[in-house]
Structure formats: structure tokens, C-alpha cells
Design a protein around this motif. Structure first.
Motif, short mmCIF file in Angstrom:
data_model
loop_
_atom_site.label_atom_id
_atom_site.label_comp_id
_atom_site.label_asym_id
_atom_site.label_seq_id
_atom_site.Cartn_x
_atom_site.Cartn_y
_atom_site.Cartn_z
N ASP A 146 -93.78 41.91 31.89
CA ASP A 146 -92.32 42.06 31.91
C ASP A 146 -91.62 40.71 31.80
OD1 ASP A 146 -92.48 44.79 32.09
OD2 ASP A 146 -92.21 44.87 34.27
N VAL A 150 -89.06 39.72 28.70
CA VAL A 150 -87.62 39.44 28.81
C VAL A 150 -87.29 38.01 28.41
CG1 VAL A 150 -87.35 41.16 30.63
CG2 VAL A 150 -87.76 38.77 31.26
N SER A 151 -88.26 37.12 28.48
CA SER A 151 -87.98 35.71 28.14
C SER A 151 -88.31 35.39 26.69
CB SER A 151 -88.79 34.79 29.06
OG SER A 151 -90.18 35.01 28.91
N SER A 258 -82.85 34.05 36.02
CA SER A 258 -82.20 35.12 35.24
C SER A 258 -83.25 35.99 34.56
CB SER A 258 -81.24 34.52 34.20
OG SER A 258 -81.95 33.91 33.13
N TRP A 259 -84.33 35.40 34.09
CA TRP A 259 -85.42 36.18 33.51
C TRP A 259 -86.06 37.09 34.56
CZ3 TRP A 259 -87.88 31.26 30.95
CH2 TRP A 259 -87.15 30.93 29.80
N LYS A 261 -84.68 38.24 37.22
CA LYS A 261 -83.74 39.31 37.57
C LYS A 261 -83.80 40.43 36.55
CE LYS A 261 -78.90 40.11 38.80
NZ LYS A 261 -77.56 39.47 38.97
N LYS A 262 -83.87 40.07 35.27
CA LYS A 262 -83.96 41.09 34.22
C LYS A 262 -85.25 41.88 34.32
CE LYS A 262 -81.14 38.69 30.74
NZ LYS A 262 -81.17 38.04 29.40
N ALA A 263 -86.32 41.20 34.77
CA ALA A 263 -87.62 41.86 34.88
C ALA A 263 -87.82 42.50 36.25
CB ALA A 263 -88.73 40.85 34.62
#
Length: 334
Positions: A146, A150-151, A258-259, A261-263
Motif C-alpha cells: 500500500d 500510494v507513493s 502524507s503517504w 495517511k493515504k495508505a
């Protein structure tokens, strides 16, 4: 003409000189405030890094001096220090408390004793503080996937597999120039850190002598890194988009968060990639000595205590499949 000059006998002169001297049992700490001594003690430690200086100065200015800055050194007692540590324990973390007690209070009073400022060391019998560091965990296979997913689309997304595939510290990666990368041998030469203080970011020597090293990177990163070098046409491996400048450490950490958080990842930092490197390398049979040298640790004990995490057999199989090209052969047999 009358002579009004004052004449002294040799004995009177000796008595006058003796009266001007402080009594033999008077120590410098009797008339020197602890804050004044700390100032002198602080600036005498020229070997500290800027980051260490900033940390210690903050502890002195914000915590120690407000309580003891104007108190004469000889007047400070064990009970005073014990009460102070107990009071600060209500608001400060155990790690901060331990650093303030061991590295500043105990160290400064120990030096003051050695320099004959005080007769007794009030900090000598302060009890060591038990610090429970946050447990570093190894990511699950799906979590790692994940994070990479996302990154991946970000211009700096390649830094995740770079950290994961080398075990470098964030500060080491951000300091790299392309001159440090040897594509022919899949080697990165680590010899500096890029760190932030409250006022600036700066290049410094690596964390310790063992941190200066040649780091092997997986062959699957060669094409990626070559592309990044041609795309950016900058001096630094991790650079800003529009300027030939390094990415600020705080900005990179913010981006990494931030990555995560998205994952939907919790308690994962760039340092987690270093933990994963050590864990996976150990699982696929790389020797502890090779891992130690790759990540720049002085002892295998540090690896065993903080970096090698136990995972289930299925997690080990998943990780081995995911990172099938994780190590190039010459690293495994080194």
C-alpha cells in the motif's frame, strides 16, 4: 616635611594578603550560580553536533535554568534535584527526562566536582530513569504494498524502495549527490548527513565512524535512479522539483506522513524502512555482520535488540516474494 606614607612590616603585609584571600574551605561553587556554570560548561563542549547543542540548550533554557539558574551550585541538594525530576516527569517524556538527567545534570555536576567547584555531587545518586522506547514493528506485506502504491506516482516515490532496498537513514539519503552513486557496481558511498535544527538545515559528518560506508543497492533500482538523474538534471539524488537543492528533512518527513495517511498506516516513518531492510535481510539469510556493515551499526547487538523483528512464516514468504531482488548476490555472500 612630615612623611605621611604608610609603612608595613613584612608580617603585616603577609597578614593583609592573607585577609584578601578567600578561606581555604570556600569553593567556587559557593559564589557561582548553577546557570553561570552551565553556560560555561555548555560552550566548552565543542565536540557536540549542532542538533545536540540545540537539544541541550532547549532543556537548559526551558527547564533547568528557570528552577536552578540563580541558585549557587553548593546550595543545590540531592533532594532539590529529585523533586525537580519528579515535577518534570509530569509533563516531559521519559526519553527527554533521561537525556536531561544523564547528559546535562549529572554530567555537569560531575565535571564541577572534578574542577573543584563543589565538594559533593548532589546528582550522583539520582536514580536512572527507565525509558521504554516505542517498539519498532515490521510492516505486513499488504502494508508495504500500500505504501509503495500510494507513493509511486509522486516524483519522489522512488525514495521508498531506495530506503527499503539499502537500509539507509533518512538523513543519509537526503545528503546524497550523484557523485556518491556508482551504477556500475550498484554501490552508494555514504559519508554525510543532511539534518535540520530549529534555525537551519546543514550537512554534517555521519552519525558515527561506522556510518561512513559503501552501501550496496538492489539491481532493480539502477534503471529507476538513472531515470531520476536524467529527469531532474540536478546534483542531488533527492532534490527539489524546480531548484538544484536538497529536500529539507522536515519537508520529506511531512511528505512521507502524507503517504502513510493515504495508505492508512500508523506508526510508520522513514526509519521503518530501515527496520524492514534489516528484518527481511535477516529472514532471507544475510549474515548479521553483513547487515550491520550495510546499515552502519557498530555492533550486532543493536540489530538484534532494535531492528530484527519476528514475523509469521506467511509474512516471511510474502516479503521474500515481494523483494525477490532485494539483495544483489555479492551482498549476500560478502
Amino acid at each position: 616635611m612630615k612623611d605621611n606614607s604608610i609603612t608595613l612590616t613584612q608580617q603585616q603585609l603577609a597578614e593583609l594578603i592573607a585577609s584578601l584571600k578567600p578561606p581555604a574551605d570556600v569553593l567556587k561553587g559557593d559564589t557561582m550560580p548553577y546557570g553561570s556554570y552551565l553556560l560555561k560548561w555548555f560552550f566548552n563542549h565543542t565536540e557536540w553536533t549542532p542538533k545536540t547543542k540545540e537539544t541541550y540548550k532547549g532543556m537548559i533554557d526551558n527547564h533547568i535554568n528557570p528552577r536552578f539558574g540563580d541558585v549557587m551550585m553548593s546550595d543545590i541538594t540531592f533532594e532539590d534535584l529529585e523533586d525537580f525530576m519528579h515535577e518534570k516527569g509530569e509533563t516531559l517524556s521519559p526519553a527527554t527526562m533521561e537525556k536531561m538527567q544523564s547528559c546535562i545534570i549529572k554530567a555537569s555536576f560531575r565535571d564541577a566536582m572534578r574542577q573543584h567547584y563543589i565538594k559533593e555531587n548532589p546528582a550522583e545518586y539520582l536514580r536512572p530513569l527507565r525509558v521504554h522506547n516505542k517498539t519498532k514493528r515490521a510492516l505486513k506485506d499488504e502494508e508495504l504494498n500500500d505504501l509503495i502504491r500510494v507513493s509511486h506516482s509522486h516524483r519522489l516515490g522512488y525514495t521508498v524502495p531506495l530506503l527499503l532496498g539499502t537500509g539507509m537513514r533518512r538523513a543519509e539519503m537526503l545528503a546524497l549527490t550523484w557523485e556518491d552513486v556508482d551504477f556500475a557496481t550498484c554501490t552508494i558511498y555514504v559519508n554525510k548527513d543532511y539534518v535540520s535544527t530549529a534555525h537551519e538545515s546543514l550537512i554534517r559528518e555521519t552519525k558515527n565512524e561506522g556510518s561512513v560506508r559503501a552501501v550496496s543497492f538492489p539491481s532493480y533500482l539502477v534503471e529507476t535512479l538513472r531515470h531520476i538523474k536524467e529527469r531532474d538534471n540536478h546534483s542531488f539524488v533527492v532534490s527539489q522539483a524546480k531548484q538544484d537543492k536538497r529536500i529539507e528533512p522536515h519537508n520529506y518527513s511531512r511528505l512521507f506522513r502524507s503517504w502513510c495517511k493515504k495508505a492508512a498506516l500508523v506508526d510508520v516513518t522513514p526509519h521503518s524502512m530501515r527496520v524492514m531492510y534489516c528484518t527481511i535481510a535477516n529472514e532471507i539469510g544475510v549474515s548479521l555482520d553483513t547487515i550491520r556493515r550495510q546499515v552502519g551499526h557498530s555492533s550486532e547487538r543493536m540489530l538484534i535488540t532494535h531492528y530484527l523483528k519476528q514475523r509469521t512464516n506467511q509474512q516471511q514468504k510474502d516479503a521474500a516474494r515481494l523483494m525477490s531482488d532485494f539483495m544483489i548476490h555479492r551482498l549476500i555472500v560478502a
